[in-house]
Design an enzyme around this catalytic site. Structure first.
Site, PDB file in Angstrom:
ATOM      1  N   ASN A 132      -2.560  12.558   2.147  1.00  0.00           N
ATOM      2  CA  ASN A 132      -3.923  13.079   2.213  1.00  0.00           C
ATOM      3  C   ASN A 132      -4.118  13.654   3.608  1.00  0.00           C
ATOM      4  O   ASN A 132      -4.135  12.921   4.593  1.00  0.00           O
ATOM      5  CB  ASN A 132      -4.921  11.958   1.942  1.00  0.00           C
ATOM      6  N   LEU A 163       0.825  -1.209   0.000  1.00  0.00           N
ATOM      7  CA  LEU A 163       0.000   0.000   0.000  1.00  0.00           C
ATOM      8  C   LEU A 163       0.861   1.261   0.000  1.00  0.00           C
ATOM      9  O   LEU A 163       0.546   2.237  -0.693  1.00  0.00           O
ATOM     10  CB  LEU A 163      -0.920   0.000   1.223  1.00  0.00           C
ATOM     11  N   PHE A 177      -2.710   8.838   5.016  1.00  0.00           N
ATOM     12  CA  PHE A 177      -3.118  10.084   5.671  1.00  0.00           C
ATOM     13  C   PHE A 177      -2.010  10.712   6.510  1.00  0.00           C
ATOM     14  O   PHE A 177      -1.158  10.023   7.073  1.00  0.00           O
ATOM     15  CB  PHE A 177      -4.344   9.848   6.541  1.00  0.00           C
ATOM     16  N   GLY A 178      -2.047  12.049   6.596  1.00  0.00           N
ATOM     17  CA  GLY A 178      -1.107  12.806   7.402  1.00  0.00           C
ATOM     18  C   GLY A 178      -1.810  13.893   8.181  1.00  0.00           C
ATOM     19  O   GLY A 178      -3.030  14.048   8.108  1.00  0.00           O
ATOM     20  N   ASP A 179      -1.028  14.665   8.943  1.00  0.00           N
ATOM     21  CA  ASP A 179      -1.557  15.720   9.810  1.00  0.00           C
ATOM     22  C   ASP A 179      -1.060  17.083   9.343  1.00  0.00           C
ATOM     23  O   ASP A 179      -0.001  17.195   8.722  1.00  0.00           O
ATOM     24  CB  ASP A 179      -1.099  15.504  11.251  1.00  0.00           C
ATOM     25  N   LYS A 210       3.661   1.734  -1.330  1.00  0.00           N
ATOM     26  CA  LYS A 210       4.210   1.973  -2.661  1.00  0.00           C
ATOM     27  C   LYS A 210       3.157   2.516  -3.624  1.00  0.00           C
ATOM     28  O   LYS A 210       3.441   3.375  -4.458  1.00  0.00           O
ATOM     29  CB  LYS A 210       4.804   0.675  -3.207  1.00  0.00           C
ATOM     30  N   HIS A 252      -8.558  17.912  -4.792  1.00  0.00           N
ATOM     31  CA  HIS A 252      -8.138  17.233  -3.566  1.00  0.00           C
ATOM     32  C   HIS A 252      -7.630  15.831  -3.916  1.00  0.00           C
ATOM     33  O   HIS A 252      -8.369  15.025  -4.493  1.00  0.00           O
ATOM     34  CB  HIS A 252      -9.309  17.116  -2.588  1.00  0.00           C
ATOM     35  N   CYS A 311     -12.820  14.911   3.838  1.00  0.00           N
ATOM     36  CA  CYS A 311     -11.909  15.437   2.820  1.00  0.00           C
ATOM     37  C   CYS A 311     -12.456  16.627   2.032  1.00  0.00           C
ATOM     38  O   CYS A 311     -11.683  17.374   1.438  1.00  0.00           O
ATOM     39  CB  CYS A 311     -11.511  14.313   1.859  1.00  0.00           C
TER      40      CYS A 311
END
Length: 383
Positions: free
Chosen positions: A338, A61, A217-219, A63, A305, A166
């Site tokens: 994201n 995932l 996902f990130g912050d 990659k 997005h 999102c």
């Protein structure tokens, strides 16, 4: 309309009177940087996962997401203080909110200060604040805490938008646009802030989407200031928010499903999400484009997005976009992952630089997709 400098080499377009514009932009991230190459080993170690099949799936995932770097609030210090976050089935919503609530406001404050500094006017000139987050839960909400931290006036008009996912950033733009255009002279601070703390948990084969979240996902946080009729010489608008549309797809409310429980927030993502977007995106974009008499998708610039590479690939193929049209979205996904509602503003910041080139397009679309399935879109104009 365009205005040329005396040498004729550069120009800026005149904003449409009464239309909202973006006057400045800022962003902020937590201190923890996570290179994607290090994600798997760190996640397996932190969650005490011993299942080799899960590790191999997460490697695949990581990659396919195309993400290279992300930022996260989660840290060794947090896990040392709250070891129960890595215990399957633990009731940890209280602990998660103890971490998330102050973290999102701190990031929102940092992004807002950067945005206000670029804007160049006094903080007292902000008349409204729109605050977007799917990462905190409390009363009063982060809008009040942020207003106080920034020293905004006590009568600042506040709007709090919770748990949109999102598409929340584009919803915030639509709401801020309406405020700015219906309150002459107003200046709206729109801030988004997100952390994955509520959804962090050990992997479980019964929850395959947890691994997608871990890989994607990130912050972070973002902020823009919105206003109509910018003051010449004092403000520098770079995008006009010309026309906005929100639309949900009937019968698709379970395709993106998020449920809050004692363990945090659990997500389920339907495999048919990219197909649902593909089936409906062309008509949605044409509805926006019709307002400016536009007909060719390749005559536009695109701020989309980046929910994931599959969505970008489907959109590019369906609309027959030329190579490079989604480059700012792909670059954002690579650099930050994201980041939910924030991500559209990272795309716009990259797009601002792109639009400075000679021959850049005048019109574009800002698009985001999320639970509902909800489409948010704005016809935007480069200034």
């Amino acid at each position: 309309m365009s205005q040329f400098n005396k040498n004729g080499s550069t120009f800026h377009r005149v904003p449409t009177p009464g239309k909202a514009t973006i006057l400045s932009i800022g962003k902020a991230f937590p201190r923890q940087v996570v290179p994607q190459d290090c994600l798997v080993e760190g996640y397996v170690r932190d969650t005490k996962c011993v299942d080799q099949a899960i590790k191999e799936k997460l490697e695949r995932l990581c990659k396919t997401t195309t993400v290279k770097t992300r930022y996260t609030v989660m840290s060794k210090e947090i896990l040392d203080k709250y070891p129960e976050l890595t215990t399957e089935g633990s009731a940890t919503i209280k602990q998660r909110l103890e971490i998330a609530n102050p973290a999102v406001v701190e990031m929102a404050k940092e992004a807002s200060l950067a945005c206000i500094k670029e804007w160049g006017r006094a903080v007292e000139d902000i008349t409204h604040i729109v605050y977007v987050s799917s990462s905190e839960i409390r009363l009063p909400g982060g809008d009040l805490y942020l207003a106080a931290e920034l020293g905004l006036k006590s009568d600042v008009g506040r709007v709090m938008l919770y748990f949109l996912g999102c598409y929340g950033g584009v919803t915030g733009l639509r709401v801020a646009k309406d405020i700015a255009e219906n309150n002459p002279g107003s200046r709206v601070l729109l801030t988004t802030s997100e952390t994955t703390i509520l959804g962090f948990r050990p992997p479980n084969k019964a929850r395959p989407y947890d691994l997608v979240g871990a890989a994607l996902f990130g912050d972070g946080a973002a902020a823009v200031i919105i206003g109509a009729d910018p003051i010449s010489g004092k403000e520098s608008p770079f995008l006009e928010l010309n026309y906005a549309v929100q639309q949900f797809l009937p019968g698709t409310n379970n395709v993106i499903d998020g449920r809050l429980s004692e363990e945090g927030i659990n997500f389920r993502l339907g495999r048919d999400l990219p197909q649902k977007i593909e089936d409906n995106i062309e008509a949605f974009c044409k509805k926006l484009m019709a307002k400016a008499g536009l007909g060719d998708f390749n005559d536009l610039f695109w701020a989309v997005h980046p929910g994931g590479p599959a969505i970008l690939n489907r959109l590019e193929s369906t609309l027959r976009l030329k190579e490079g049209k989604l480059e700012c979205s792909r670059r954002t996904l690579m650099d930050f992952g994201n980041v939910s509602s924030n991500t559209i503003f990272y795309v716009m910041e990259y797009m601002r630089e792109e639009l400075k080139r000679d021959g850049a397009e005048e019109w574009g679309l800002a698009l985001a997709f999320g639970p509902g399935i909800t489409f948010e879109g704005i016809l935007i104009r480069s200034l």
